[in-house]
Design a protein around this motif. Structure first.
Motif, PDB file in Angstrom:
ATOM      1  N   GLN A  35       0.841  -1.201   0.000  1.00 50.04           N
ATOM      2  CA  GLN A  35       0.000   0.000   0.000  1.00 50.04           C
ATOM      3  C   GLN A  35       0.882   1.260   0.000  1.00 50.04           C
ATOM      4  O   GLN A  35       0.624   2.198  -0.749  1.00 50.04           O
ATOM      5  N   PHE A  36       1.930   1.272   0.814  1.00 54.47           N
ATOM      6  CA  PHE A  36       2.848   2.428   0.816  1.00 54.47           C
ATOM      7  C   PHE A  36       3.432   2.651  -0.575  1.00 54.47           C
ATOM      8  O   PHE A  36       3.572   3.771  -1.026  1.00 54.47           O
ATOM      9  N   LEU A  37       3.787   1.546  -1.213  1.00 52.25           N
ATOM     10  CA  LEU A  37       4.487   1.650  -2.494  1.00 52.25           C
ATOM     11  C   LEU A  37       3.520   1.832  -3.667  1.00 52.25           C
ATOM     12  O   LEU A  37       3.943   1.941  -4.812  1.00 52.25           O
ATOM     13  N   GLY A  38       2.237   1.853  -3.370  1.00 53.81           N
ATOM     14  CA  GLY A  38       1.248   2.041  -4.429  1.00 53.81           C
ATOM     15  C   GLY A  38       1.074   0.809  -5.292  1.00 53.81           C
ATOM     16  O   GLY A  38       0.729   0.898  -6.465  1.00 53.81           O
ATOM     17  N   ILE A  39       1.349  -0.350  -4.707  1.00 51.43           N
ATOM     18  CA  ILE A  39       1.239  -1.600  -5.457  1.00 51.43           C
ATOM     19  C   ILE A  39      -0.020  -2.332  -5.004  1.00 51.43           C
ATOM     20  O   ILE A  39      -0.215  -2.550  -3.804  1.00 51.43           O
ATOM     21  N   THR A  40      -0.870  -2.693  -5.955  1.00 50.38           N
ATOM     22  CA  THR A  40      -2.084  -3.423  -5.600  1.00 50.38           C
ATOM     23  C   THR A  40      -1.735  -4.893  -5.441  1.00 50.38           C
ATOM     24  O   THR A  40      -1.220  -5.505  -6.381  1.00 50.38           O
ATOM     25  N   PRO A  41      -1.973  -5.462  -4.260  1.00 46.57           N
ATOM     26  CA  PRO A  41      -1.572  -6.861  -4.088  1.00 46.57           C
ATOM     27  C   PRO A  41      -2.376  -7.808  -4.957  1.00 46.57           C
ATOM     28  O   PRO A  41      -3.555  -7.590  -5.217  1.00 46.57           O
ATOM     29  N   VAL A  42      -1.700  -8.832  -5.416  1.00 45.81           N
ATOM     30  CA  VAL A  42      -2.361  -9.867  -6.199  1.00 45.81           C
ATOM     31  C   VAL A  42      -2.508 -11.070  -5.271  1.00 45.81           C
ATOM     32  O   VAL A  42      -1.587 -11.421  -4.542  1.00 45.81           O
TER      33      VAL A  42
END
Ligand code: ARG
Length: 637
Positions: free
Chosen positions: A627-634
């Motif tokens: 979330q911090f890195l702006g990555i949507t988890p898969v």
């Protein structure tokens, strides 16, 4: 977008009250407070010593206290002191640590280093508290409430290039970290929307499209091409140049027709920028250079009254210690510039927006500019001495270049700068190929009927466990969405994982590799954790309340210890304004998880309840960093 109006008003933002000591904050903060109390007992005559606690350099403990050596010369020979050497002080520090359940044992080494071993029960309890009360309880405490974060900040009518992409990605991550720490963040897009180039653009618009008002934004079409054409005209035609210069004066004087044309041009750029922000899930509030223009005269007057501004070669300047050339604040033609705008913006951020910390994210090339601005502000008494560590404070978050495979500045074949939209599109399409290959390898197919039935069954169980379970069949839509998440995540991670000050080489092949320190690998690791939890028949929510974690195996303990160090990683990333610290932490976490999973059976073992909880905690921490890195988890790969 982004902040609402309230952000600039004086109304206080809601903040969580500070939690009781030990209940929150980082482990380091907790140990530091224990050491502080021990220091008071050990050397009551010295009352200004800060606890020096850090992660143990060697395997003698988990943390170490390094105060003894520094204390020795201060207490040596003072009345009532019986210490004969620094080691004796170390012994006393260890003995005077308040009784608590966090510390299992201590040992003193060499010149008084106190090694501290944390108790397994305490580590386990901390993880369990987080599982029950949420990861926010692991937010370290920071002494600041209101931050202006100036990032992205592209220039109107010019291409938003990879440099702006870096600023956007790094800035967004810093904003998310600060918000997690309950800081109110004013996300400012300081777009270059003012300056002499607008005279040229406006005049060219009038000339090429006399009926521009009816044409709407269609008239301009591609703004970059329009910019180029008008620049060519400007450089090659004296008469046009004069008209362009007059247009600037009219625009700045508030001429209505000129303002309308300027607004039209800005809107076209804004639409393009917003498209990129939407793709990247970035929030910004535009307060461009033009916004601060009205404040410049009064700010310069204030500086002038303080005797800071001098005449030099027809310009008005501020001489700054450590810099050969002065900071020009009024050009020879009487116009304002980038520096005068930044002084006005800083004044506004301090006095109107009441920011305690103002952070600027730009390439390192602008470091000198910001150094001069900050020093000028200090000379004016706006900012305290940086060595005094007081607020308000300013920071320049510089970053290096993005390089192509040839080691030169990243460009496309046509030697033009790379368009961000194209770059993101390519990341997505390439990650789609990687994904399809991955699925093929695993013997899975998308759009396969039998698999569909299997996954639907799986999904039911999965959704019960995670509420956010996203397992559906690999329909085209799902494949598309996952490719996008993997692709954009890969671009962001490839940028954020480097120390921001260094240049990095942009390589799709590298960033989309399933091996090594890449977002794809981390996504894969995360999906695997979810699948392990899915394979267990235990109800995670029930386990959180009724089971307990035990850290009997060394790899379990190592994972547990690393998990509770999450807060320290966040704290360091925030203090140093270094997102890469979180990437390192995340990569290490997934490696530690692999070690744990290799040596400790989860499903079907006696320790299944405890180990499922460790998996769950690892998943939560990974998702928070994503979330911090702006990555949507898969959730499935
Ligand atoms: N527009 C500038 C550029 O593209 C960046 C602005 C950074 N912010 C600031 N307050 N100067 O280089």
């Amino acid at each position: 977008m982004g902040d609402d109006e309230a952000s600039t008003s004086a109304s206080p933002q809601p903040h969580k009250p500070a939690p009781p000591p030990g209940a929150a904050g980082s482990v380091k903060q907790h140990i530091s407070s224990l050491v502080a109390s021990s220091l008071r007992a050990t050397a009551p005559q010295v009352d200004d010593v800060q606890p020096m606690v850090e992660v143990c350099a060697q395997n003698f403990g988990d943390y170490q206290c390094n105060n003894a050596m520094g204390l020795w010369p201060r207490v040596q020979g003072s009345p009532g002191t019986s210490f004969r050497n620094p080691n004796a002080i170390g012994q006393a520090i260890a003995e005077n640590l308040p009784a608590c359940d966090a510390i299992e044992s201590t040992s003193v080494a060499g010149p008084g280093f106190v090694n501290i071993v944390l108790s397994n029960t305490w580590i386990a309890k901390r993880i369990q508290d987080m599982l029950v009360n949420g990861i926010k309880t692991w937010a370290p405490i920071v002494p600041v409430k209101r931050v202006v974060l100036d990032f992205s900040s592209p220039n109107i009518a010019k291409e938003m290039h990879v440099g702006h992409l870096r600023s956007t990605i790094i800035g967004e991550t810093l904003a998310r970290i600060l918000q997690f720490l309950n800081v109110y963040v004013l996300r400012r897009n300081h777009v270059g929307d003012w300056g002499t180039q607008f005279g040229m653009l406006i005049e060219f618009l009038f000339e090429k499209f006399p009926n521009w008002e009816e044409l709407g934004s269609q008239a301009i079409g591609d703004l970059q091409l329009f910019y180029k054409a008008s620049k060519e005209r400007f450089d090659n035609d004296e008469e046009f140049k004069v008209r362009a210069q007059q247009a600037v004066v009219r625009l700045q004087g508030g001429g209505e027709k000129y303002r309308t044309a300027w607004k039209r041009i800005c809107q076209i750029s804004r639409n393009e920028f917003d498209e990129v922000y939407k793709l990247l899930d970035v929030q910004l509030e535009e307060k461009g250079e033009s916004f601060y223009n009205p404040y410049i005269p009064q700010v310069l007057e204030e500086l002038s009254n303080q005797g800071l501004i001098e005449e030099s070669k027809g310009a008005r300047v501020i001489f700054i210690e450590g810099h050969k050339s002065p900071l020009i604040v009024v050009k020879t033609d009487g116009g304002y510039n980038y520096a005068s705008t930044d002084l006005a913006a800083l004044w506004y951020r301090l006095n109107v927006e009441k920011a305690e910390w103002i952070i600027y994210v730009t390439d390192v090339g602008q470091q000198q500019h910001f150094d001069m601005i900050f020093k000028a502000a200090k000379m004016a008494g706006w900012l305290p001495d940086p060595n005094e560590k007081k607020f308000p404070k300013t920071s320049h978050v510089g970053f290096g270049l993005v390089l192509g495979a040839d080691g030169k500045r990243f460009r496309t074949r046509s030697t033009e700068v790379v368009r961000l939209r194209d770059l993101l599109d390519e990341a997505k399409s390439r990650s789609k190929s990687v994904l399809v290959e991955l699925l093929d390898k695993k013997g899975k197919q998308y759009n396969c009927g039998f698999l569909f039935a299997f996954l639907i069954t799986f999904q039911v169980k999965y959704e019960v466990r995670f509420c956010s379970g996203k397992l559906v069949d690999w329909t085209d839509e799902e494949l598309d969405k996952t490719s996008k998440e993997l692709g954009y995540g890969a671009v962001k991670y490839a940028d954020l994982k480097n120390n921001r000050l260094t240049n990095y080489t942009f390589s799709f092949d590298q960033m989309l590799s399933v091996k090594g320190n890449t977002a794809v690998y981390l996504q894969y690791a995360h999906a695997r954790i979810c699948s392990i939890i899915g394979k267990s028949n235990m109800d995670v929510e029930d386990l959180k309340m009724n089971a307990s974690i035990s850290l009997g195996h060394p790899d379990e303990r190592a994972l547990g210890l690393h998990l509770i160090r999450f807060s320290e990683a966040v704290e360091e990333a925030c203090n140093e304004l270094l997102p890469s610290v979180l990437c390192d932490y995340l990569y290490n976490l997934s490696e530690m998880f692999t070690r744990f999973y290799t040596s400790c059976q989860v499903v079907g073992s006696e320790e299944e309840p405890s180990r499922v909880l460790l998996c769950e905690a690892t998943g939560i921490v990974m998702r928070q960093i994503f979330q911090f890195l702006g990555i949507t988890p898969v959730y499935k790969l």
